[in-house]
Design a protein around this motif. Structure first.
Motif, PDB file in Angstrom:
ATOM      1  N   MET A   1     -21.477 -80.513  -9.113  1.00  0.00           N
ATOM      2  CA  MET A   1     -21.915 -79.197  -9.025  1.00  0.00           C
ATOM      3  C   MET A   1     -22.625 -78.741  -7.826  1.00  0.00           C
ATOM      4  SD  MET A   1     -25.051 -77.330 -11.629  1.00  0.00           S
ATOM      5  CE  MET A   1     -24.247 -78.093 -12.850  1.00  0.00           C
ATOM      6  N   SER A   2     -22.251 -77.614  -7.195  1.00  0.00           N
ATOM      7  CA  SER A   2     -22.601 -77.084  -5.767  1.00  0.00           C
ATOM      8  C   SER A   2     -23.638 -75.945  -6.264  1.00  0.00           C
ATOM      9  CB  SER A   2     -21.651 -76.450  -5.091  1.00  0.00           C
ATOM     10  OG  SER A   2     -21.044 -75.315  -5.637  1.00  0.00           O
ATOM     11  N   PHE A   3     -24.816 -75.929  -5.239  1.00  0.00           N
ATOM     12  CA  PHE A   3     -25.714 -74.887  -5.071  1.00  0.00           C
ATOM     13  C   PHE A   3     -25.771 -74.232  -3.927  1.00  0.00           C
ATOM     14  CE2 PHE A   3     -27.167 -78.541  -7.663  1.00  0.00           C
ATOM     15  CZ  PHE A   3     -27.484 -78.192  -8.968  1.00  0.00           C
ATOM     16  N   PRO A   4     -26.260 -72.721  -3.941  1.00  0.00           N
ATOM     17  CA  PRO A   4     -26.276 -72.122  -2.611  1.00  0.00           C
ATOM     18  C   PRO A   4     -27.349 -72.598  -1.759  1.00  0.00           C
ATOM     19  CG  PRO A   4     -27.370 -70.828  -4.454  1.00  0.00           C
ATOM     20  CD  PRO A   4     -26.807 -71.996  -5.231  1.00  0.00           C
ATOM     21  N   LEU A   5     -26.817 -72.748  -0.531  1.00  0.00           N
ATOM     22  CA  LEU A   5     -27.878 -73.123   0.435  1.00  0.00           C
ATOM     23  C   LEU A   5     -28.908 -72.429   0.868  1.00  0.00           C
ATOM     24  CD1 LEU A   5     -25.054 -74.758   3.099  1.00  0.00           C
ATOM     25  CD2 LEU A   5     -26.299 -75.922   1.092  1.00  0.00           C
ATOM     26  N   THR A   6     -29.831 -72.741   1.604  1.00  0.00           N
ATOM     27  CA  THR A   6     -30.864 -71.808   1.921  1.00  0.00           C
ATOM     28  C   THR A   6     -30.779 -71.854   3.357  1.00  0.00           C
ATOM     29  OG1 THR A   6     -32.479 -73.892   1.963  1.00  0.00           O
ATOM     30  CG2 THR A   6     -32.729 -72.568   0.067  1.00  0.00           C
ATOM     31  N   GLU A   7     -30.908 -70.582   4.104  1.00  0.00           N
ATOM     32  CA  GLU A   7     -30.951 -70.365   5.338  1.00  0.00           C
ATOM     33  C   GLU A   7     -32.054 -70.531   6.377  1.00  0.00           C
ATOM     34  OE1 GLU A   7     -29.241 -66.503   5.713  1.00  0.00           O
ATOM     35  OE2 GLU A   7     -27.333 -67.203   4.773  1.00  0.00           O
ATOM     36  N   SER A   8     -33.284 -70.682   5.896  1.00  0.00           N
ATOM     37  CA  SER A   8     -34.608 -70.925   6.656  1.00  0.00           C
ATOM     38  C   SER A   8     -35.018 -72.156   6.196  1.00  0.00           C
ATOM     39  CB  SER A   8     -35.152 -69.532   6.675  1.00  0.00           C
ATOM     40  OG  SER A   8     -35.667 -69.160   5.126  1.00  0.00           O
ATOM     41  N   ALA A   9     -35.987 -72.598   6.899  1.00  0.00           N
ATOM     42  CA  ALA A   9     -37.159 -73.496   6.549  1.00  0.00           C
ATOM     43  C   ALA A   9     -38.225 -73.356   5.529  1.00  0.00           C
ATOM     44  CB  ALA A   9     -37.649 -74.256   7.622  1.00  0.00           C
ATOM     45  N   SER A  10     -38.613 -73.959   4.840  1.00  0.00           N
ATOM     46  CA  SER A  10     -39.658 -73.566   3.928  1.00  0.00           C
ATOM     47  C   SER A  10     -40.676 -74.963   3.668  1.00  0.00           C
ATOM     48  CB  SER A  10     -39.258 -73.267   2.523  1.00  0.00           C
ATOM     49  OG  SER A  10     -38.344 -74.431   1.792  1.00  0.00           O
ATOM     50  N   ALA A  11     -41.850 -75.054   3.101  1.00  0.00           N
ATOM     51  CA  ALA A  11     -42.675 -75.952   2.896  1.00  0.00           C
ATOM     52  C   ALA A  11     -43.383 -75.708   1.796  1.00  0.00           C
ATOM     53  CB  ALA A  11     -43.569 -75.974   4.187  1.00  0.00           C
ATOM     54  N   ALA A  12     -43.900 -76.797   1.133  1.00  0.00           N
ATOM     55  CA  ALA A  12     -44.970 -77.008   0.075  1.00  0.00           C
ATOM     56  C   ALA A  12     -45.738 -77.997   0.191  1.00  0.00           C
ATOM     57  CB  ALA A  12     -43.977 -77.073  -0.997  1.00  0.00           C
ATOM     58  N   VAL A  13     -46.960 -77.911  -0.590  1.00  0.00           N
ATOM     59  CA  VAL A  13     -47.639 -79.251  -0.808  1.00  0.00           C
ATOM     60  C   VAL A  13     -47.370 -79.565  -2.248  1.00  0.00           C
ATOM     61  CG1 VAL A  13     -50.070 -79.765  -1.188  1.00  0.00           C
ATOM     62  CG2 VAL A  13     -49.647 -78.519   0.486  1.00  0.00           C
ATOM     63  N   CYS A  14     -47.153 -80.835  -2.312  1.00  0.00           N
ATOM     64  CA  CYS A  14     -46.683 -81.581  -3.533  1.00  0.00           C
ATOM     65  C   CYS A  14     -47.726 -82.786  -3.782  1.00  0.00           C
ATOM     66  CB  CYS A  14     -45.538 -81.918  -3.584  1.00  0.00           C
ATOM     67  SG  CYS A  14     -44.883 -82.679  -5.054  1.00  0.00           S
ATOM     68  N   VAL A  15     -48.790 -82.716  -4.444  1.00  0.00           N
ATOM     69  CA  VAL A  15     -49.952 -83.590  -4.454  1.00  0.00           C
ATOM     70  C   VAL A  15     -50.550 -83.785  -3.093  1.00  0.00           C
ATOM     71  CG1 VAL A  15     -50.742 -85.806  -5.596  1.00  0.00           C
ATOM     72  CG2 VAL A  15     -48.581 -84.518  -6.504  1.00  0.00           C
ATOM     73  N   SER A  16     -50.404 -85.080  -2.747  1.00  0.00           N
ATOM     74  CA  SER A  16     -50.806 -85.456  -1.186  1.00  0.00           C
ATOM     75  C   SER A  16     -49.891 -85.502  -0.489  1.00  0.00           C
ATOM     76  CB  SER A  16     -51.553 -86.700  -1.409  1.00  0.00           C
ATOM     77  OG  SER A  16     -50.708 -87.888  -1.775  1.00  0.00           O
ATOM     78  N   THR A  17     -48.734 -84.689  -0.378  1.00  0.00           N
ATOM     79  CA  THR A  17     -47.644 -84.499   0.444  1.00  0.00           C
ATOM     80  C   THR A  17     -47.524 -83.233   1.170  1.00  0.00           C
ATOM     81  OG1 THR A  17     -46.596 -86.553  -0.671  1.00  0.00           O
ATOM     82  CG2 THR A  17     -44.973 -85.158   0.912  1.00  0.00           C
ATOM     83  N   LEU A  18     -47.278 -82.977   2.450  1.00  0.00           N
ATOM     84  CA  LEU A  18     -46.910 -81.889   2.848  1.00  0.00           C
ATOM     85  C   LEU A  18     -45.351 -81.746   3.104  1.00  0.00           C
ATOM     86  CD1 LEU A  18     -47.337 -79.065   4.147  1.00  0.00           C
ATOM     87  CD2 LEU A  18     -47.960 -80.406   6.370  1.00  0.00           C
ATOM     88  N   LEU A  19     -44.410 -81.317   2.599  1.00  0.00           N
ATOM     89  CA  LEU A  19     -43.095 -81.352   2.457  1.00  0.00           C
ATOM     90  C   LEU A  19     -42.650 -80.292   3.246  1.00  0.00           C
ATOM     91  CD1 LEU A  19     -42.071 -82.380  -1.119  1.00  0.00           C
ATOM     92  CD2 LEU A  19     -41.037 -83.353   0.936  1.00  0.00           C
ATOM     93  N   VAL A  20     -41.626 -80.455   4.193  1.00  0.00           N
ATOM     94  CA  VAL A  20     -40.914 -79.431   4.760  1.00  0.00           C
ATOM     95  C   VAL A  20     -39.492 -79.460   4.539  1.00  0.00           C
ATOM     96  CG1 VAL A  20     -40.148 -78.631   7.269  1.00  0.00           C
ATOM     97  CG2 VAL A  20     -42.574 -79.074   6.798  1.00  0.00           C
ATOM     98  N   PHE A  21     -38.800 -78.474   4.230  1.00  0.00           N
ATOM     99  CA  PHE A  21     -37.400 -78.327   3.830  1.00  0.00           C
ATOM    100  C   PHE A  21     -36.911 -77.874   4.896  1.00  0.00           C
ATOM    101  CE2 PHE A  21     -39.755 -78.512  -0.199  1.00  0.00           C
ATOM    102  CZ  PHE A  21     -38.732 -79.598  -0.869  1.00  0.00           C
ATOM    103  N   LEU A  22     -35.798 -78.484   5.570  1.00  0.00           N
ATOM    104  CA  LEU A  22     -34.993 -77.808   6.683  1.00  0.00           C
ATOM    105  C   LEU A  22     -34.049 -76.769   6.290  1.00  0.00           C
ATOM    106  CD1 LEU A  22     -34.166 -81.160   8.778  1.00  0.00           C
ATOM    107  CD2 LEU A  22     -36.010 -79.486   9.184  1.00  0.00           C
ATOM    108  N   PRO A  23     -33.313 -76.081   7.028  1.00  0.00           N
ATOM    109  CA  PRO A  23     -32.488 -74.923   6.474  1.00  0.00           C
ATOM    110  C   PRO A  23     -31.329 -75.733   6.019  1.00  0.00           C
ATOM    111  CG  PRO A  23     -33.250 -74.480   8.745  1.00  0.00           C
ATOM    112  CD  PRO A  23     -34.032 -75.720   8.198  1.00  0.00           C
ATOM    113  N   GLY A  24     -30.788 -75.262   4.959  1.00  0.00           N
ATOM    114  CA  GLY A  24     -29.438 -75.845   4.287  1.00  0.00           C
ATOM    115  C   GLY A  24     -29.732 -76.961   3.091  1.00  0.00           C
ATOM    116  N   VAL A  25     -31.247 -77.065   2.856  1.00  0.00           N
ATOM    117  CA  VAL A  25     -31.402 -77.889   1.409  1.00  0.00           C
ATOM    118  C   VAL A  25     -31.435 -76.618   0.457  1.00  0.00           C
ATOM    119  CG1 VAL A  25     -33.138 -79.170   0.251  1.00  0.00           C
ATOM    120  CG2 VAL A  25     -32.877 -79.312   2.937  1.00  0.00           C
TER     121      VAL A  25
END
Length: 226
Positions: free
Chosen positions: A1-25
């Protein structure tokens, strides 16, 4: 299954983790990573409490049980100076992490994310804890956190995460960036690269999401203004 790609970076806090998502995730894979990290962190908290050496072992084994796999494990090393100088990320990834941290601390719309991160990271929360723990430490407390970057290439999802444990004893904090010699702090950090088997994870995706929802506690929050 394919999903649409994101074009910009984003970020989230998940419990004790600072997660950065690169463009394309893809949005779906971002959700999969957030839910996996929350699920594994909760399991580690229940099993280990403030045994932060055992914490990451439980965190990683829980991920493996839900169809993640190890790609790389780095040796634990002591941090001298700034934590960011010890991170094994590219310059662009490091810059995104710093931007995410600044947005987390400085933007009013990230108040909930900052509160979640503080509560998840520290045994005792201080007024300006985030700046202190990510740079040199200060105050008197101990805790753990992860700084992570997620990438996707040709459908393959990988997360590079730096796991830090710190112990700070009875010091008066004076500077965000530099130690004045009076801060007795010990921070260790280790780099790990984890991959997601998306096809197999799809089989447990709904079950994990349902268990998180049924708990009635959300331990994820987006970071705006990246």
């Amino acid at each position: 299954m394919s999903f649409p790609l994101t074009e910009s970076a984003s970020a989230a806090v998940c419990v004790s983790t600072l997660l950065v998502f690169l463009p394309g995730v893809t949005a779906q894979h971002q959700e999969d990573v957030r839910n996996s990290f929350e699920f594994a962190a909760r399991a580690a908290d229940r099993a280990n409490g403030d045994d932060y050496t055992g914490w990451f072992k439980t965190f990683r084994s829980t991920l493996i049980n839900i169809h993640w796999f190890n790609q790389q494990d780095g040796l634990e090393q002591e941090v001298e100076g700034l934590v960011f100088d010890s991170l094994d990320f590219s310059d662009s990834e490091r810059e995104l992490l710093i931007r995410a941290l600044n947005a987390l601390q400085q933007k009013a719309e990230n108040e909930d994310a900052l509160k979640l991160f503080n509560q998840s990271v520290l045994n005792e929360v201080g007024q300006d804890a985030i700046g202190r723990l990510l740079f040199i430490g200060g105050g008197s407390y101990h805790g753990k956190y992860q700084l992570a970057v997620c990438s996707e290439r040709n459908g393959a999802v990988a997360v590079s995460t730096s796991y830090a444990r710190f112990q700070v004893n009875g010091a008066q904090y004076r500077s965000v960036l530099y130690s004045d010699g009076k801060v007795e702090t010990n921070t260790t950090i280790s780099l790990h690269v984890l991959g997601l088997n998306s096809d197999l994870y799809e089989r447990v995706r709904d079950s994990i999401k349902r268990r998180l929802v049924d708990s009635g506690i959300s331990e994820q929050a987006p970071v705006s203004g990246l």
